[in-house]
Design a protein around this motif. Sequence first.
Motif, short mmCIF file in Angstrom:
data_model
loop_
_atom_site.label_atom_id
_atom_site.label_comp_id
_atom_site.label_asym_id
_atom_site.label_seq_id
_atom_site.Cartn_x
_atom_site.Cartn_y
_atom_site.Cartn_z
N ARG A 14 52.00 23.46 47.23
CA ARG A 14 52.62 24.27 48.28
C ARG A 14 52.68 25.75 47.91
O ARG A 14 52.70 26.60 48.80
CB ARG A 14 54.03 23.74 48.57
N SER A 15 52.72 26.05 46.64
CA SER A 15 52.69 27.45 46.20
C SER A 15 52.33 27.46 44.73
O SER A 15 52.32 26.42 44.05
CB SER A 15 54.05 28.13 46.41
N ALA A 16 52.02 28.67 44.21
CA ALA A 16 51.66 28.78 42.80
C ALA A 16 52.83 28.41 41.91
O ALA A 16 52.66 27.71 40.89
CB ALA A 16 51.20 30.21 42.50
N ARG A 17 54.03 28.86 42.27
CA ARG A 17 55.21 28.53 41.45
C ARG A 17 55.48 27.04 41.44
O ARG A 17 55.83 26.45 40.40
CB ARG A 17 56.43 29.29 41.98
N GLY A 126 31.44 31.70 43.59
CA GLY A 126 32.07 32.44 42.52
C GLY A 126 33.55 32.12 42.38
O GLY A 126 34.10 32.08 41.26
N GLU A 127 34.22 31.90 43.50
CA GLU A 127 35.63 31.56 43.46
C GLU A 127 35.84 30.22 42.76
O GLU A 127 36.74 30.06 41.93
CB GLU A 127 36.19 31.49 44.88
N VAL A 128 34.99 29.25 43.06
CA VAL A 128 35.11 27.93 42.45
C VAL A 128 34.82 28.01 40.96
O VAL A 128 35.52 27.40 40.14
CB VAL A 128 34.14 26.94 43.13
N VAL A 129 33.79 28.77 40.58
CA VAL A 129 33.45 28.91 39.16
C VAL A 129 34.58 29.59 38.40
O VAL A 129 34.94 29.18 37.29
CB VAL A 129 32.14 29.72 39.01
N ALA A 130 35.17 30.62 38.98
CA ALA A 130 36.25 31.34 38.31
C ALA A 130 37.47 30.45 38.10
O ALA A 130 38.15 30.54 37.07
CB ALA A 130 36.64 32.58 39.11
N VAL A 131 37.75 29.57 39.06
CA VAL A 131 38.86 28.63 38.89
C VAL A 131 38.62 27.72 37.70
O VAL A 131 39.52 27.43 36.91
CB VAL A 131 39.06 27.79 40.18
N ALA A 317 46.60 32.91 38.40
CA ALA A 317 45.60 31.84 38.29
C ALA A 317 46.00 30.63 39.13
O ALA A 317 45.16 30.03 39.80
CB ALA A 317 45.44 31.45 36.83
N ALA A 318 47.28 30.27 39.08
CA ALA A 318 47.74 29.10 39.84
C ALA A 318 47.59 29.32 41.34
O ALA A 318 47.35 28.37 42.09
CB ALA A 318 49.20 28.80 39.50
N ASP A 319 47.71 30.56 41.78
CA ASP A 319 47.52 30.84 43.20
C ASP A 319 46.10 30.51 43.63
O ASP A 319 45.87 30.00 44.73
CB ASP A 319 47.82 32.33 43.46
N ARG A 320 45.13 30.76 42.76
CA ARG A 320 43.74 30.40 43.06
C ARG A 320 43.54 28.90 43.03
O ARG A 320 42.82 28.34 43.86
CB ARG A 320 42.81 31.07 42.03
N VAL A 321 44.16 28.26 42.07
CA VAL A 321 44.05 26.80 41.99
C VAL A 321 44.63 26.16 43.23
O VAL A 321 44.05 25.24 43.83
CB VAL A 321 44.76 26.28 40.72
N VAL A 322 45.78 26.65 43.65
CA VAL A 322 46.43 26.13 44.86
C VAL A 322 45.54 26.35 46.07
O VAL A 322 45.49 25.52 46.99
CB VAL A 322 47.81 26.79 45.04
N GLY A 323 44.79 27.48 46.07
CA GLY A 323 43.89 27.74 47.18
C GLY A 323 42.84 26.65 47.34
O GLY A 323 42.45 26.30 48.45
#
Length: 578
Positions: A14-17, A126-131, A317-323
């Motif tokens: 639901r969120s990065a936190r 690139g977004e997937v690779v960076a994650v 970083a977690a915000d990207r993972v959550v994405g």
Amino acid sequence: MRHLPEPPGVPDHRSARRFLLWLARRQWRSLAWASLTTGAFTACTVLSAAALGAAIDSGLADGDVGALLFWFGVLTALVLAAVGLLHLLHRAQAFNWYASSYRTVQSVTDRAVDLGPTLTRRLPSGEVVAVGTDDIDQIGDFYEMSAMAPGSVVSIVVASALMLTSHVTFGLVVLVAVPLIMLSTVPLLNTLSDRQERQRDRQAELTTIASDLVAGLRVLRGVGGERTVGRRYRDESQRVRAAGVRVGWTDAALQAVRELLPGLLLVGIVWYGARLALAGELTVGELVAFYGYTMTLGTAVRYLTVTATAYVSARVAADRVVGVLSLDHDHPDPGTPAAPPEAPCDLRDPVSGVTVTAERATGVVCADPSDATAIAERLGRYREDGDAELVERSTGRAVRLRDLPRRTVRARVLVATNDAHLLSGRLRDELSPDGGLSDERLARVIDAAHADDVVRQSPRGLDTVVTERGREYSGGQQQRLRLARALGLDPEILVLVEPASAVDAHSEAAIAERLTAERGGRTTALFTTSPLLLAHTDHVLFVHEGRVAAQGTHAELLAGVPDYAAAVLRTMATEEMP
């Protein structure tokens, strides 16, 4: 002994936190153990300073051997305890890094597998690779450092308590100064977070450009576009560099504050303590102990700011993972899934009228190749514009694929196209992804795909390490290996799209003869215009302008349907051209 990786569980995206909190809950025992050992270690350092001060004031200067031996024993015990705890602390920190990183990798990988083509349509590569590279490291670093925060708090509390018992003013100075130092770093932490997020966006864009450049290098050279793309890559890399420099300046300022303010605290306490000692309000031993407390407090404050910095990076970083985790599938599962039909089942596409009959090999010839792709995708529920369905042979009950969970459809219907890739790793693992095939079974599917020569020519046979996408193999070799992999999975319904389009005539004839034998008595659909393959099917459907226009055996259609003959003979003529 704990075996890693552990089952990841269901992530809270639901969120990065919330994601970071979910990770903490999943490994709270190891985090608690790391915090406990860190607290005990820092307590030992504070008590060592107190013991040294007490030893000085105990009359050592008067030659009291008994007191010397006693305090020597106390200090030795504290040092040995700290050394032992340090080993446990590093072990716990390493475990926390691996546990959080691999749990993140597992969660993202599971979601990527579930999303399939949806992922690449919704996010740039690139977004997937960076994650999968930078972000998991940032999350792991935070949980590795997270145990230092409770330990630092313990050392501050213990040192402040000892100071208050010795001198109230000293204790109050510490209790006020430490929170002020922490608050002074907040503006820099916010700036660092913003700049790291911008840099992360730039990095993802640059990685996407690099991926596109590598994938299309041959085409770019053919049209003379490599310089244009190279210039674009250089410009973007400069923007990434500039963003990195801004992050570096902010991080440098934060580190400077991290060293400056605790250093000023140390200077102030030593100066004030020396004045008190000269005035007789502090003993020499208490002054030495206070100096030790201050050194410990400076370290504790630095650790707290380091942990706060790591949290900022982990939150970005977690915000990207959550994405990635929060992406919705293009074809979501039904709210109330239908009861799956009992095998054997026919597989039917109402739009085209194509029916893949249970326990038979059905050939499908499409006058327009794009129709073959569309029908195959509907039969595999990769598109939902036609309500493809499974029909029980025993009862005639029809169930739409969209009314079944995707995992159920994927388990029963396998669509094997030439868009599939060979993944890096051992060839054996590539052909048997779940490791469930025996050597005998593996040899049989390799033979059925006429890929035994490919395995023999590989340097280490089935133990050969395949590079990304199997680039060391030719197109025809890759196609045969992909066919062997599909046959090894042995699905209830196998849909093959042009499984022999890239092989020579000899290999195609061998595949045609062995494929139907290998799939004998099971449901197979062959989307092809190859006469060799079609001649070994039980039934053939001819699709013209998106609908089934004729059906029968290959020989019957070849003799009685001119359009069918044109489609098939055109393919044969093309194959026979020099």
